[in-house]
Design an enzyme around this catalytic site. Structure first.
Site, mmCIF file in Angstrom:
data_model
loop_
_atom_site.group_PDB
_atom_site.id
_atom_site.type_symbol
_atom_site.label_atom_id
_atom_site.label_comp_id
_atom_site.label_asym_id
_atom_site.label_seq_id
_atom_site.Cartn_x
_atom_site.Cartn_y
_atom_site.Cartn_z
ATOM 1 N N HIS A 88 -15.799 -39.728 -47.155
ATOM 2 C CA HIS A 88 -16.741 -40.475 -46.471
ATOM 3 C C HIS A 88 -17.383 -41.586 -47.461
ATOM 4 C CE1 HIS A 88 -16.173 -37.514 -43.258
ATOM 5 N NE2 HIS A 88 -16.062 -38.606 -42.448
ATOM 6 N N HIS B 206 -8.484 -40.471 -43.185
ATOM 7 C CA HIS B 206 -8.263 -39.122 -43.174
ATOM 8 C C HIS B 206 -8.022 -38.686 -41.687
ATOM 9 C CE1 HIS B 206 -12.717 -39.555 -43.024
ATOM 10 N NE2 HIS B 206 -12.781 -38.448 -42.213
ATOM 11 N N CYS C 158 -16.636 -33.254 -32.619
ATOM 12 C CA CYS C 158 -16.117 -33.900 -33.494
ATOM 13 C C CYS C 158 -16.016 -33.447 -34.903
ATOM 14 C CB CYS C 158 -16.545 -35.260 -33.598
ATOM 15 S SG CYS C 158 -17.878 -35.759 -32.526
ATOM 16 N N HIS D 164 -12.841 -32.016 -38.397
ATOM 17 C CA HIS D 164 -11.589 -32.342 -39.250
ATOM 18 C C HIS D 164 -11.052 -31.094 -39.158
ATOM 19 C CE1 HIS D 164 -15.082 -35.129 -40.676
ATOM 20 N NE2 HIS D 164 -13.958 -35.893 -40.627
ATOM 21 N N GLU E 167 -19.337 -25.491 -32.419
ATOM 22 C CA GLU E 167 -20.444 -26.416 -32.326
ATOM 23 C C GLU E 167 -21.268 -25.933 -30.721
ATOM 24 O OE1 GLU E 167 -19.726 -30.794 -32.979
ATOM 25 O OE2 GLU E 167 -18.290 -29.994 -34.473
ATOM 26 N N TYR F 32 -9.800 -45.765 -36.349
ATOM 27 C CA TYR F 32 -10.696 -46.846 -36.589
ATOM 28 C C TYR F 32 -11.230 -46.705 -37.977
ATOM 29 C CZ TYR F 32 -14.465 -43.206 -36.356
ATOM 30 O OH TYR F 32 -15.111 -41.904 -36.706
ATOM 31 N N GLU G 130 -16.414 -44.330 -42.341
ATOM 32 C CA GLU G 130 -15.582 -43.442 -41.413
ATOM 33 C C GLU G 130 -14.149 -44.208 -41.460
ATOM 34 O OE1 GLU G 130 -15.362 -40.420 -40.349
ATOM 35 O OE2 GLU G 130 -17.212 -40.228 -38.937
ATOM 36 N N GLU H 220 -10.754 -43.088 -40.010
ATOM 37 C CA GLU H 220 -10.056 -41.702 -39.419
ATOM 38 C C GLU H 220 -8.792 -42.025 -38.308
ATOM 39 O OE1 GLU H 220 -13.707 -38.500 -39.621
ATOM 40 O OE2 GLU H 220 -13.404 -39.662 -37.632
ATOM 41 N N TRP I 175 -17.880 -43.615 -33.394
ATOM 42 C CA TRP I 175 -16.503 -43.328 -32.828
ATOM 43 C C TRP I 175 -16.561 -43.141 -31.304
ATOM 44 C CZ3 TRP I 175 -19.225 -40.309 -36.091
ATOM 45 C CH2 TRP I 175 -19.964 -39.254 -35.626
#
Length: 181
Positions: free
Chosen positions: A28, A34, A69, A71, A89, A104, A114, A116, A161
């Site tokens: 980041h 990624h 959100c 990874h 979460e 984006y 970002e 991603e 995002w």
């Protein structure tokens, strides 16, 4: 396995082909492309589950966003990562299906970037929501028309995002909700 700011992320090319790994914070800071996952969750009334990210998050803390959100870990499928992070979460377990792939690049708070390729999943949940206070400050349910209006009125209250998803894939999202109700 619990996600941390030091976890490796999967670096990818523009076609989502894996080309290596990097530490999450380093990726980041340097704006390295990624792989990421997002889960959109709605209830049987068609309301979206939103979370306000914990203010302690390394970026975009205190902003409203979709249910989760994150990874995938290297070697972990995007579907497994979406299920894992939604449970971690938000304390939510539900069936998820792929909705769309979204790419984006954007600056985010904290001087980070970002870049991603996001695998966006969707699910329906009417049960309890038990967010992890380390990850989430609060949550709410909101209808898509009200969400669109609120994002238009208060864009800075939402993650970059999530604003992109609603603006650029809102029709896909609305169609998905309509098919699941």
């Amino acid at each position: 396995m619990t996600a941390t700011d030091d976890d490796p992320v999967v670096l990818v090319d523009a076609n989502d082909v894996e080309i290596g790994t990097a530490g999450k914070l380093d990726a980041h800071r340097r704006g390295l492309r990624h792989r990421a996952i997002s889960a959109l969750v709605h209830n049987s009334k068609g309301e979206f589950l939103l979370q306000r990210r914990a203010t302690s998050k390394y970026h975009s803390g205190g902003l409203w966003t979709n249910a989760c959100c994150s990874h995938p870990f290297p070697g972990e499928s995007t579907a497994d990562a979406a299920h894992r992070r939604l449970q971690q979460e938000m304390g939510v377990t539900c069936a998820l299906r792929p909705l769309f792939l979204f790419s984006y690049r954007a600056d985010v708070p904290g001087g980070l970037i970002e870049d991603e390729v996001v695998h966006v999943f969707g699910g329906t949940h009417d049960g309890p929501v038990e967010p992890d206070p380390v990850e989430v400050d609060s949550y709410r349910w909101i209808a898509l028309p009200d969400l669109r209006s609120d994002i238009e009125t208060r864009p800075d209250a939402y993650t970059v995002w999530f604003r992109h998803y609603v603006a650029e894939r809102g029709d896909t999202i609305a169609e998905w909700i309509g098919k699941r109700r």
